[in-house]
Design a protein around this motif. Structure first.
Motif, PDB file in Angstrom:
ATOM      1  N   GLN A  23       0.756  -1.215  -0.148  1.00  0.00           N
ATOM      2  CA  GLN A  23       0.080   0.002   0.222  1.00  0.00           C
ATOM      3  C   GLN A  23       0.829   1.354  -0.083  1.00  0.00           C
ATOM      4  O   GLN A  23       0.219   2.464  -0.111  1.00  0.00           O
ATOM      5  CB  GLN A  23      -0.992  -0.069   1.345  1.00  0.00           C
ATOM      6  CG  GLN A  23      -1.794  -1.055   1.160  1.00  0.00           C
ATOM      7  CD  GLN A  23      -2.976  -1.104   2.244  1.00  0.00           C
ATOM      8  OE1 GLN A  23      -3.650  -0.168   2.489  1.00  0.00           O
ATOM      9  NE2 GLN A  23      -3.124  -1.956   3.156  1.00  0.00           N
ATOM     10  N   VAL A  24       1.977   1.098   0.365  1.00  0.00           N
ATOM     11  CA  VAL A  24       2.936   2.398   0.410  1.00  0.00           C
ATOM     12  C   VAL A  24       3.667   2.398  -0.927  1.00  0.00           C
ATOM     13  O   VAL A  24       4.361   1.760  -1.366  1.00  0.00           O
ATOM     14  CB  VAL A  24       3.859   2.076   1.521  1.00  0.00           C
ATOM     15  CG1 VAL A  24       4.709   3.587   1.543  1.00  0.00           C
ATOM     16  CG2 VAL A  24       3.141   2.390   2.719  1.00  0.00           C
ATOM     17  N   ARG A 234      -2.980   6.567   6.442  1.00  0.00           N
ATOM     18  CA  ARG A 234      -1.694   6.390   5.980  1.00  0.00           C
ATOM     19  C   ARG A 234      -1.643   6.573   4.328  1.00  0.00           C
ATOM     20  O   ARG A 234      -0.831   7.139   3.791  1.00  0.00           O
ATOM     21  CB  ARG A 234      -1.280   4.871   6.238  1.00  0.00           C
ATOM     22  CG  ARG A 234       0.026   4.598   5.965  1.00  0.00           C
ATOM     23  CD  ARG A 234       0.278   3.115   5.954  1.00  0.00           C
ATOM     24  NE  ARG A 234       1.727   2.627   6.016  1.00  0.00           N
ATOM     25  CZ  ARG A 234       2.044   1.272   5.748  1.00  0.00           C
ATOM     26  NH1 ARG A 234       1.077   0.415   6.048  1.00  0.00           N
ATOM     27  NH2 ARG A 234       3.336   1.041   5.752  1.00  0.00           N
ATOM     28  N   SER A 235      -2.900   6.044   3.728  1.00  0.00           N
ATOM     29  CA  SER A 235      -2.883   6.164   2.268  1.00  0.00           C
ATOM     30  C   SER A 235      -2.907   7.506   1.887  1.00  0.00           C
ATOM     31  O   SER A 235      -2.366   8.021   0.999  1.00  0.00           O
ATOM     32  CB  SER A 235      -3.827   5.354   1.843  1.00  0.00           C
ATOM     33  OG  SER A 235      -3.760   3.833   2.214  1.00  0.00           O
ATOM     34  N   GLU A 239      -0.292   9.354  -0.306  1.00  0.00           N
ATOM     35  CA  GLU A 239      -0.540   9.972  -1.922  1.00  0.00           C
ATOM     36  C   GLU A 239      -0.199  11.309  -1.796  1.00  0.00           C
ATOM     37  O   GLU A 239       0.185  11.807  -3.042  1.00  0.00           O
ATOM     38  CB  GLU A 239      -2.145   9.929  -1.897  1.00  0.00           C
ATOM     39  CG  GLU A 239      -2.706   8.448  -2.273  1.00  0.00           C
ATOM     40  CD  GLU A 239      -2.139   8.090  -3.632  1.00  0.00           C
ATOM     41  OE1 GLU A 239      -2.329   8.827  -4.540  1.00  0.00           O
ATOM     42  OE2 GLU A 239      -1.708   6.910  -3.589  1.00  0.00           O
ATOM     43  N   THR A 240      -0.239  12.204  -0.785  1.00  0.00           N
ATOM     44  CA  THR A 240       0.419  13.480  -0.765  1.00  0.00           C
ATOM     45  C   THR A 240       1.860  13.390  -1.073  1.00  0.00           C
ATOM     46  O   THR A 240       2.209  14.329  -1.891  1.00  0.00           O
ATOM     47  CB  THR A 240      -0.132  14.370   0.489  1.00  0.00           C
ATOM     48  OG1 THR A 240      -1.517  14.296   0.519  1.00  0.00           O
ATOM     49  CG2 THR A 240       0.408  15.676   0.618  1.00  0.00           C
ATOM     50  N   LEU A 241       2.389  12.776  -0.313  1.00  0.00           N
ATOM     51  CA  LEU A 241       3.904  12.869  -0.290  1.00  0.00           C
ATOM     52  C   LEU A 241       4.647  12.054  -1.448  1.00  0.00           C
ATOM     53  O   LEU A 241       5.838  12.523  -1.771  1.00  0.00           O
ATOM     54  CB  LEU A 241       4.540  12.396   1.222  1.00  0.00           C
ATOM     55  CG  LEU A 241       4.159  13.058   2.341  1.00  0.00           C
ATOM     56  CD1 LEU A 241       4.892  12.512   3.468  1.00  0.00           C
ATOM     57  CD2 LEU A 241       4.539  14.340   2.241  1.00  0.00           C
ATOM     58  N   PRO A 247      12.145  12.465   1.524  1.00  0.00           N
ATOM     59  CA  PRO A 247      12.220  11.068   2.004  1.00  0.00           C
ATOM     60  C   PRO A 247      11.244  11.252   3.445  1.00  0.00           C
ATOM     61  O   PRO A 247      11.190  12.347   3.936  1.00  0.00           O
ATOM     62  CB  PRO A 247      13.584  11.053   2.604  1.00  0.00           C
ATOM     63  CG  PRO A 247      14.362  11.719   1.572  1.00  0.00           C
ATOM     64  CD  PRO A 247      13.521  12.746   1.304  1.00  0.00           C
ATOM     65  N   TYR A 248      10.397  10.178   3.457  1.00  0.00           N
ATOM     66  CA  TYR A 248       9.298  10.206   4.332  1.00  0.00           C
ATOM     67  C   TYR A 248       9.136   9.123   5.243  1.00  0.00           C
ATOM     68  O   TYR A 248       9.684   7.941   4.769  1.00  0.00           O
ATOM     69  CB  TYR A 248       8.225  10.955   4.202  1.00  0.00           C
ATOM     70  CG  TYR A 248       7.309  10.063   3.188  1.00  0.00           C
ATOM     71  CD1 TYR A 248       6.333   9.079   3.569  1.00  0.00           C
ATOM     72  CD2 TYR A 248       7.596  10.122   1.873  1.00  0.00           C
ATOM     73  CE1 TYR A 248       5.644   8.224   2.901  1.00  0.00           C
ATOM     74  CE2 TYR A 248       6.739   9.056   1.085  1.00  0.00           C
ATOM     75  CZ  TYR A 248       5.942   8.425   1.475  1.00  0.00           C
ATOM     76  OH  TYR A 248       5.225   7.355   0.694  1.00  0.00           O
ATOM     77  N   SER A 249       8.465   9.122   6.439  1.00  0.00           N
ATOM     78  CA  SER A 249       8.037   7.721   7.034  1.00  0.00           C
ATOM     79  C   SER A 249       6.600   8.078   7.769  1.00  0.00           C
ATOM     80  O   SER A 249       6.660   9.387   8.072  1.00  0.00           O
ATOM     81  CB  SER A 249       9.268   7.125   8.217  1.00  0.00           C
ATOM     82  OG  SER A 249       8.776   6.311   8.805  1.00  0.00           O
ATOM     83  N   ILE A 250       5.880   7.241   7.909  1.00  0.00           N
ATOM     84  CA  ILE A 250       4.529   7.049   8.367  1.00  0.00           C
ATOM     85  C   ILE A 250       4.676   6.129   9.403  1.00  0.00           C
ATOM     86  O   ILE A 250       4.867   4.921   9.322  1.00  0.00           O
ATOM     87  CB  ILE A 250       3.390   6.789   7.569  1.00  0.00           C
ATOM     88  CG1 ILE A 250       3.500   7.801   6.204  1.00  0.00           C
ATOM     89  CG2 ILE A 250       2.285   7.048   8.000  1.00  0.00           C
ATOM     90  CD1 ILE A 250       2.640   7.525   5.143  1.00  0.00           C
TER      91      ILE A 250
END
Length: 267
Positions: A23-24, A234-235, A239-241, A247-250
């Motif tokens: 999903q990511v 999370r989705s 979708e935004t990032l 670079p990112y993390s959720i």
């Protein structure tokens, strides 16, 4: 972010790892966790941030072989009761942070500075690439330690000199434009978390856009740490990032293990 000293052993049976989660997309490039996670589960990231006490020098070496950069968390203006030098710091405490059950430090004191730098150098001995410098905002214009802003600058400069060119990431502290850091980590740019109600939310689109556009002016490496508790949130964040080259993390707010995202609520 603040360090919560709870050892949380996680396995892939608790939740899917980023590598296995379809999903990511694109794959998250930032990994932040302060619990003990098996080294083999942390691979392929641009930046990894961990609690140094959980990893031996051999494990740090393995992490560095599997990821671009691996740095250790350190708090510069707060200490909690689980810190190895807490008892030494009691004469230098300047009040309590109720959100994290930690205590503000008088970073102008030579005793505090010596303890922090000594701790950082033990991380250097484990061959970490550098540090994530946390709790900087306490010494900002609106922080409880705003009278110690220059002391904070001095402490970071001394730390950089003692380590000799570490990769330093500042957590927040946008007001600290002259800190000798190579990057900045920002939390909750797209998401938001209320510590009183313990509710995760998504910022309004216009607010997200304004904040994300402002990041383009930052002349340092930028990383984003967002928080969610459901697959839907999370989705939305992903979708935004994924439209941005950041670079990112959720994660979950505790940052203690592999994040768990609840199924979307039924309509």
């Amino acid at each position: 972010m603040r360090l919560i000293k709870i050892l949380y052993l996680c396995t892939t049976s608790v939740a899917l790892t980023q590598q296995d989660d379809p999903q990511v997309s694109p794959r998250e490039e930032l990994y932040v966790c302060y619990g003990k996670i098996p080294v083999e589960q942390i691979s392929g990231y641009k930046l990894v941030v961990v609690e140094a006490a959980h990893y031996s020098g051999t494990e740090v070496k393995a992490l560095k072989q599997q990821n671009e950069k691996v740095i250790a968390y350190i708090s510069l203006t707060e200490v909690n009761r689980h810190a190895p030098f807490f008892n030494e710091m009691t004469p230098y405490l300047l009040g309590k942070n109720p959100n994290w059950n930690s205590y503000y430090l008088d970073i102008a004191s030579s005793g505090v500075r010596h303890a922090i730098i000594s701790l950082a150098l033990t991380y250097k001995a484990k061959e970490f690439d550098g540090l994530l410098l946390d709790t900087l905002d306490n010494a900002g214009p609106w922080g409880p330690l705003n009278h110690l802003e220059e002391a904070l600058h001095s402490l970071v400069r001394e730390l950089a000199e003692q380590w000799s060119s570490p990769y330093l990431i500042q957590n927040g502290g946008l007001f600290q434009k002259t800190l000798p850091t190579e990057g900045i980590l920002l939390e909750s740019v797209v998401s938001s978390y209320d510590f009183k109600t313990k509710i995760y939310t998504i910022r309004p689109a216009a607010e997200q856009e304004k904040l994300l556009n402002s990041l383009e002016k930052i002349e340092k490496d930028v990383f984003l740490l967002e928080y969610a508790d459901t697959q839907l949130k999370r989705s939305e964040i992903s979708e935004t990032l994924k439209k941005r080259k950041i670079p990112y993390s959720i994660a979950n707010i505790e940052l203690q293990g592999v994040p768990v995202f609840k199924e979307n609520p039924k309509q």
